[in-house]
Design a protein around this motif. Structure first.
Motif, mmCIF file in Angstrom:
data_model
loop_
_atom_site.group_PDB
_atom_site.id
_atom_site.type_symbol
_atom_site.label_atom_id
_atom_site.label_comp_id
_atom_site.label_asym_id
_atom_site.label_seq_id
_atom_site.Cartn_x
_atom_site.Cartn_y
_atom_site.Cartn_z
ATOM 1 N N LEU A 163 0.822 -1.207 0.000
ATOM 2 C CA LEU A 163 0.000 0.000 0.000
ATOM 3 C C LEU A 163 0.856 1.258 0.000
ATOM 4 C CD1 LEU A 163 -2.904 -0.764 2.492
ATOM 5 C CD2 LEU A 163 -3.032 -0.588 0.018
ATOM 6 N N LYS A 164 0.389 2.245 -0.716
ATOM 7 C CA LYS A 164 0.984 3.577 -0.699
ATOM 8 C C LYS A 164 0.045 4.495 0.084
ATOM 9 C CE LYS A 164 4.104 2.183 -3.694
ATOM 10 N NZ LYS A 164 5.514 2.001 -3.313
ATOM 11 N N LEU A 165 0.545 5.066 1.156
ATOM 12 C CA LEU A 165 -0.266 5.930 2.004
ATOM 13 C C LEU A 165 0.031 7.402 1.742
ATOM 14 C CD1 LEU A 165 0.079 3.930 5.358
ATOM 15 C CD2 LEU A 165 -1.685 3.716 3.600
ATOM 16 N N ASN A 166 0.251 7.733 0.485
ATOM 17 C CA ASN A 166 0.653 9.104 0.147
ATOM 18 C C ASN A 166 -0.481 10.107 0.284
ATOM 19 O OD1 ASN A 166 3.182 8.067 -0.534
ATOM 20 N ND2 ASN A 166 2.558 7.679 -2.656
ATOM 21 N N GLU A 167 -1.737 9.629 0.275
ATOM 22 C CA GLU A 167 -2.878 10.542 0.324
ATOM 23 C C GLU A 167 -3.352 10.835 1.748
ATOM 24 O OE1 GLU A 167 -3.959 11.978 -2.363
ATOM 25 O OE2 GLU A 167 -2.589 10.856 -3.646
ATOM 26 N N ILE A 168 -2.714 10.223 2.756
ATOM 27 C CA ILE A 168 -3.156 10.410 4.133
ATOM 28 C C ILE A 168 -2.899 11.856 4.575
ATOM 29 C CG2 ILE A 168 -2.735 9.762 6.528
ATOM 30 C CD1 ILE A 168 -4.239 7.643 5.108
ATOM 31 N N GLU A 169 -3.947 12.524 5.055
ATOM 32 C CA GLU A 169 -3.837 13.898 5.535
ATOM 33 C C GLU A 169 -4.024 14.005 7.047
ATOM 34 O OE1 GLU A 169 -6.770 16.149 3.505
ATOM 35 O OE2 GLU A 169 -6.274 15.345 1.518
ATOM 36 N N PHE A 170 -4.703 13.032 7.656
ATOM 37 C CA PHE A 170 -5.123 13.143 9.053
ATOM 38 C C PHE A 170 -4.883 11.802 9.731
ATOM 39 C CE2 PHE A 170 -7.959 13.912 12.594
ATOM 40 C CZ PHE A 170 -7.929 15.286 12.761
ATOM 41 N N VAL A 171 -4.068 11.792 10.812
ATOM 42 C CA VAL A 171 -3.740 10.562 11.534
ATOM 43 C C VAL A 171 -4.068 10.756 13.007
ATOM 44 C CG1 VAL A 171 -1.958 8.866 12.079
ATOM 45 C CG2 VAL A 171 -1.885 10.078 9.907
ATOM 46 N N VAL A 172 -4.718 9.753 13.598
ATOM 47 C CA VAL A 172 -5.092 9.801 15.007
ATOM 48 C C VAL A 172 -4.567 8.547 15.691
ATOM 49 C CG1 VAL A 172 -6.981 9.910 16.672
ATOM 50 C CG2 VAL A 172 -7.166 11.124 14.494
ATOM 51 N N PHE A 173 -3.888 8.719 16.826
ATOM 52 C CA PHE A 173 -3.478 7.610 17.690
ATOM 53 C C PHE A 173 -4.322 7.700 18.958
ATOM 54 C CE2 PHE A 173 0.113 8.499 14.975
ATOM 55 C CZ PHE A 173 0.569 7.237 14.622
ATOM 56 N N ASP A 174 -5.345 6.867 19.063
ATOM 57 C CA ASP A 174 -6.205 6.872 20.245
ATOM 58 C C ASP A 174 -5.682 5.848 21.247
ATOM 59 O OD1 ASP A 174 -8.241 7.617 21.873
ATOM 60 O OD2 ASP A 174 -9.795 6.469 20.848
ATOM 61 N N GLU A 175 -5.794 6.176 22.551
ATOM 62 C CA GLU A 175 -5.201 5.358 23.617
ATOM 63 C C GLU A 175 -3.721 5.124 23.307
ATOM 64 O OE1 GLU A 175 -6.617 4.696 26.346
ATOM 65 O OE2 GLU A 175 -8.695 5.159 25.893
ATOM 66 N N ALA A 176 -2.997 6.211 23.114
ATOM 67 C CA ALA A 176 -1.625 6.137 22.609
ATOM 68 C C ALA A 176 -0.704 5.365 23.535
ATOM 69 C CB ALA A 176 -1.081 7.555 22.388
ATOM 70 N N ASP A 177 -0.837 5.565 24.854
ATOM 71 C CA ASP A 177 0.053 4.851 25.764
ATOM 72 C C ASP A 177 -0.186 3.354 25.711
ATOM 73 O OD1 ASP A 177 -2.458 5.141 26.822
ATOM 74 O OD2 ASP A 177 -1.783 5.339 28.890
ATOM 75 N N ARG A 178 -1.430 2.955 25.498
ATOM 76 C CA ARG A 178 -1.740 1.530 25.400
ATOM 77 C C ARG A 178 -1.156 0.917 24.131
ATOM 78 N NH1 ARG A 178 -2.172 -2.868 28.287
ATOM 79 N NH2 ARG A 178 -3.724 -4.350 27.558
ATOM 80 N N LEU A 179 -1.081 1.682 23.058
ATOM 81 C CA LEU A 179 -0.477 1.184 21.823
ATOM 82 C C LEU A 179 0.980 0.794 22.051
ATOM 83 C CD1 LEU A 179 -1.919 3.710 19.213
ATOM 84 C CD2 LEU A 179 -2.426 1.272 19.336
ATOM 85 N N PHE A 180 1.705 1.606 22.816
ATOM 86 C CA PHE A 180 3.103 1.285 23.093
ATOM 87 C C PHE A 180 3.225 0.176 24.126
ATOM 88 C CE2 PHE A 180 3.557 5.462 21.194
ATOM 89 C CZ PHE A 180 4.696 5.312 20.427
ATOM 90 N N GLU A 181 2.320 0.147 25.114
ATOM 91 C CA GLU A 181 2.383 -0.892 26.139
ATOM 92 C C GLU A 181 2.134 -2.276 25.548
ATOM 93 O OE1 GLU A 181 -0.404 0.180 29.098
ATOM 94 O OE2 GLU A 181 0.844 1.744 29.982
ATOM 95 N N MET A 182 1.286 -2.372 24.536
ATOM 96 C CA MET A 182 0.952 -3.664 23.937
ATOM 97 C C MET A 182 2.010 -4.144 22.947
ATOM 98 S SD MET A 182 -3.167 -3.216 23.367
ATOM 99 C CE MET A 182 -3.367 -4.882 22.726
ATOM 100 N N GLY A 183 3.088 -3.398 22.797
ATOM 101 C CA GLY A 183 4.182 -3.846 21.940
ATOM 102 C C GLY A 183 3.997 -3.538 20.474
ATOM 103 N N PHE A 184 3.239 -2.491 20.146
ATOM 104 C CA PHE A 184 3.018 -2.123 18.754
ATOM 105 C C PHE A 184 4.040 -1.092 18.269
ATOM 106 C CE2 PHE A 184 -1.583 -3.299 19.554
ATOM 107 C CZ PHE A 184 -1.500 -4.475 18.832
ATOM 108 N N GLY A 185 5.124 -0.913 18.990
ATOM 109 C CA GLY A 185 6.105 0.098 18.604
ATOM 110 C C GLY A 185 6.691 -0.135 17.229
ATOM 111 N N GLU A 186 7.014 -1.404 16.895
ATOM 112 C CA GLU A 186 7.595 -1.732 15.587
ATOM 113 C C GLU A 186 6.592 -1.466 14.475
ATOM 114 O OE1 GLU A 186 8.331 -5.958 14.429
ATOM 115 O OE2 GLU A 186 10.424 -5.360 14.583
#
Length: 705
Positions: A163-186
């Motif tokens: 996929l090419k994500l060149n058209e993305i204009e708006f990005v949201v990370f909801d529950e951001a601390d949980r994203l990192f705690e669950m090991g999604f950093g990579e």
């Protein structure tokens, strides 16, 4: 990084518009279709976090926002998202992306998108683990404007489909601390590397630490920090209760509490819905079975459950088909069910931050709620850590028991059920085994809280206020006297051997024993080490910890001290499957003449973004789906251009591949038109009639003479 605290409002326009009912969102300059969707959803006046974040997001600024759970953070990024995208653009790819940690939170956010964006023509889709990948391939080919996704499955699709994500204009990370705690950093690193640099990025969470290094690394550009309700992490309308009990009494205490809550809310038109949090999935199934025997409608939810079953369970609870929902910590974050009035912690939360998320399922959006936490003697250090995190002093009078007469009734009922139902005993044994394994992985309390809990030596003998009358004063005094009674005779004086010698020893050391007991009651015995610390702390020692040290320590995401506690050396696996895995990891070394361990390096591939990820993300399923569905390499248009010429998808259905200027090669289509189906059926009918005419009627084979 700019910062807006909750002391003053940087946007006076939104504040003035709050005076008139319903004018808060109108003062933000939103379009008519979005305002109509907001009113349809039931929003009238923006919450404090919405008044501060929406104008900043509409300006196009990157933002990190923190507010306590239930404050309306979802609308904070959906309203600017709709305003920025305006309308649907079918030819381009996705223009907005929302990343969330769990499937349930993604489903809930997709529902918000369809409600608030009901009067816009924006198209959205959800990408999450557990769903069919072929349907997700088709959803991406449909050119959605908004993608709601969990990081693991979305990265899988990015690698598979290139996929090419060149058209993305708006990005949201909801529950951001949980994203990192669950090991999604990579995965997050790979996704951010694919995104264009000119995007707008928003981060939202209920608990964000001051150290925002982990969050700003993912590509925020000059972000604005907005922190509201930092001091009061819990809602003022939330009533926290702690019920003292033993570990083996928790099930009977739960039944007593549920019966009492039913009596308290008997006059209400609708009984409040209840969420019960347990440590393991075995406890979830066991509690759900017990509630069924007690004629309490309930359902359950945990991570290993089938995705469709998880969706059905949440739907039953949300539509009030059941009164109770028994869950693990999978539902501790983000799930918004407005009618939840009671939260019960069957097991004490492992961390203070988890407690905030659990009890935050009730008392949302200005409503009142109640939280009941079962507390054992082993949970006292965690309770002390919780009060340090909340910044509130701990009062032992907050703890109360269930009266013995009520508890005995439910214990007798449980014993009767165990005799009638043979499965209950085996389920309880499985729960006990699972809980012992859970305790090994549970993070420990702080050393200071452990020492303080030993000094407190709590003995709770009073009943909890919700159960009405207290235990009698005579019984209270009797229990205290029994607990504090210490016989003078030693174990050596039980028999006749050595009685005379022990009496002589006691009379000789009686003064030293009395002084020792007196010191023990007043203060701990001073040692050389404690004397040095005391002298140092009095005059010459300057404390270096900040005032909010305990709060920030509890909010930390990748804290070194917390990670170091979990590090251990595994000499031997504690389960059969782990032992077998260790045996398979060994191979024969012909030089050393023995079995040696081999390196278990997982194969990695480097994506187009330059990030190394697991090779299992590239399985070739997308190529198989393309060959099977005859999909184009280029994106398909879902709408007709001007209503005159059919799009590529319709041309493919009619049997044309790569339709376009200069491309008219006819291929055989797997899809048949209605006239083709009728033609095949008529041909079969004619063949059947022809075969019947050839067969002679009433004549058999001639007999041989």
């Amino acid at each position: 990084m700019e910062s807006f605290e909750d002391t003053e409002d940087p946007f006076p326009i939104a504040k003035k518009s709050k005076k008139k009912q319903g004018d808060g969102f109108k003062g933000m300059g939103l379009s008519h279709s979005i305002l109509k969707g907001i009113q349809k959803r039931g929003y009238k006046v923006p919450t404090p976090i919405q008044r501060k974040t929406i104008p900043v997001a509409l300006q196009g600024r990157d933002m990190v926002a923190m507010a306590r759970t239930g404050s309306g953070k979802t609308a904070c990024f959906l309203i600017p998202l709709f305003e920025k995208l305006k309308g649907r653009v079918a030819k381009s790819g996705a223009r907005a992306m929302i990343l969330l940690p769990t499937r349930e939170l993604a489903l809930q956010t997709l529902g918000f998108i369809r409600d608030i964006g009901k009067f816009t023509d924006l198209k959205s889709c959800m990408i999450s683990g557990g769903d069919n990948m072929e349907s997700q391939f088709e959803a991406i080919h449909g050119h959605p404007d908004i993608i709601v996704a969990t990081p693991g499955r979305f990265v899988h699709l990015c690698v598979e489909m290139e996929l090419k994500l060149n058209e993305i204009e708006f990005v949201v990370f909801d529950e951001a601390d949980r994203l990192f705690e669950m090991g999604f950093g990579e995965q997050l690193k790979d996704i951010c590397a694919r995104l264009p640099k000119g995007r707008q990025t928003l981060l939202f969470s209920a608990t964000l630490p001051k150290s925002l290094v982990e969050f700003t690394r993912i590509g925020l550009s000059d972000p604005v920090l907005i922190r509201l309700d930092v001091e009061s992490k819990l809602s003022e309308k939330l009533e926290c209760n702690y019920i003292w009990c033993r570990q083996e009494e928790k099930t009977s205490v739960l039944l007593c509490l549920l019966r009492k809550l039913a009596e308290m809310h008997a006059n209400r038109y609708e009984k409040p819905q209840i969420i019960i949090f347990a440590a393991t999935r075995h406890h979830v199934e066991f509690i759900n079975t017990i509630l069924g025997l007690a004629n309490i409608t309930s359902t359950y939810l945990y991570s290993n459950l089938d995705p469709s079953a998880r969706k059905i369970s949440v739907g039953k609870f949300r539509n009030r088909l059941v009164q109770a929902l028994v869950v693990t910590d999978i539902a501790a974050r983000g799930i918004d069910i407005p009618e939840v009035g009671v939260v019960i912690n069957y097991h004490f939360p492992a961390t203070p931050k988890l407690f905030v998320h659990r009890v935050g399922r009730c008392a949302r959006a200005g409503k009142s709620g109640e939280a009941y936490t079962f507390t054992t003697k082993e949970d006292i250090p965690y309770l002390l850590d919780l009060h340090l995190f909340l910044g509130k002093p701990f009062d032992p009078s907050q703890l109360g028991r269930v009266p013995a007469d009520l508890l005995e009734e439910d214990q007798a009922l449980l014993l009767e059920w165990h005799r009638e139902k043979a499965d209950l005993e085996s389920m309880e044994n499985v729960c006990n085994n699972g809980y012992s394994k859970y305790l090994k992985s549970k993070p420990g309390a702080s050393n200071d809280s452990i020492k303080r809990s030993k000094q407190l030596a709590l003995s709770v003998n009073t009943s909890h206020p919700i159960f009405g009358t207290d235990i009698t004063k005579e019984g209270d005094d009797l229990l205290k006297r029994m607990k504090n009674y210490k016989p003078k005779a030693t174990i050596f004086e039980i028999s006749n051997f050595g009685v005379k010698e022990m009496k002589q020893k006691r009379s000789y050391h009686e003064g030293a024993i009395a002084s020792h007991r007196k010191r023990g009651q007043n203060e701990p015995i001073p040692t050389a080490k404690s004397k040095r610390i005391k002298l140092r702390a009095d005059d010459n020692y300057v404390p270096y910890l900040p005032e909010d040290h305990h709060s920030e320590f509890g909010l930390a995401v990748n804290n070194f001290e917390q990670a170091a506690r979990k590090v251990g050396m595994d000499v031997m696996g504690d389960e059969e499957k782990h032992i077998q895995l260790q045996d398979r990891m060994k191979k024969w070394d012909s030089r050393k003449k023995k079995m040696v361990g081999q390196k278990t390096t997982q194969k990695k591939i480097r994506t187009e973004s330059g990030v190394w990820i697991s090779a299992t993300y590239k399985t070739g399923k997308y190529k198989q789906w393309k060959d099977k569905s005859k999909a184009d390499e280029q994106d398909d248009d879902d709408e007709e251009e001007g209503g005159a010429r059919p799009d590529n998808r319709q041309l493919q259905i009619r049997g044309w591949k790569n339709a376009g200027p200069g491309k008219g090669k006819k291929v055989r289509s797997e899809l048949k038109r209605p006239e083709q189906i009728h033609k095949v059926r008529e041909k079969k009918l004619r063949a059947m009639e022809k075969s019947k005419k050839k067969k002679p009627k009433g004549k058999g084979k001639p007999r041989r003479k």
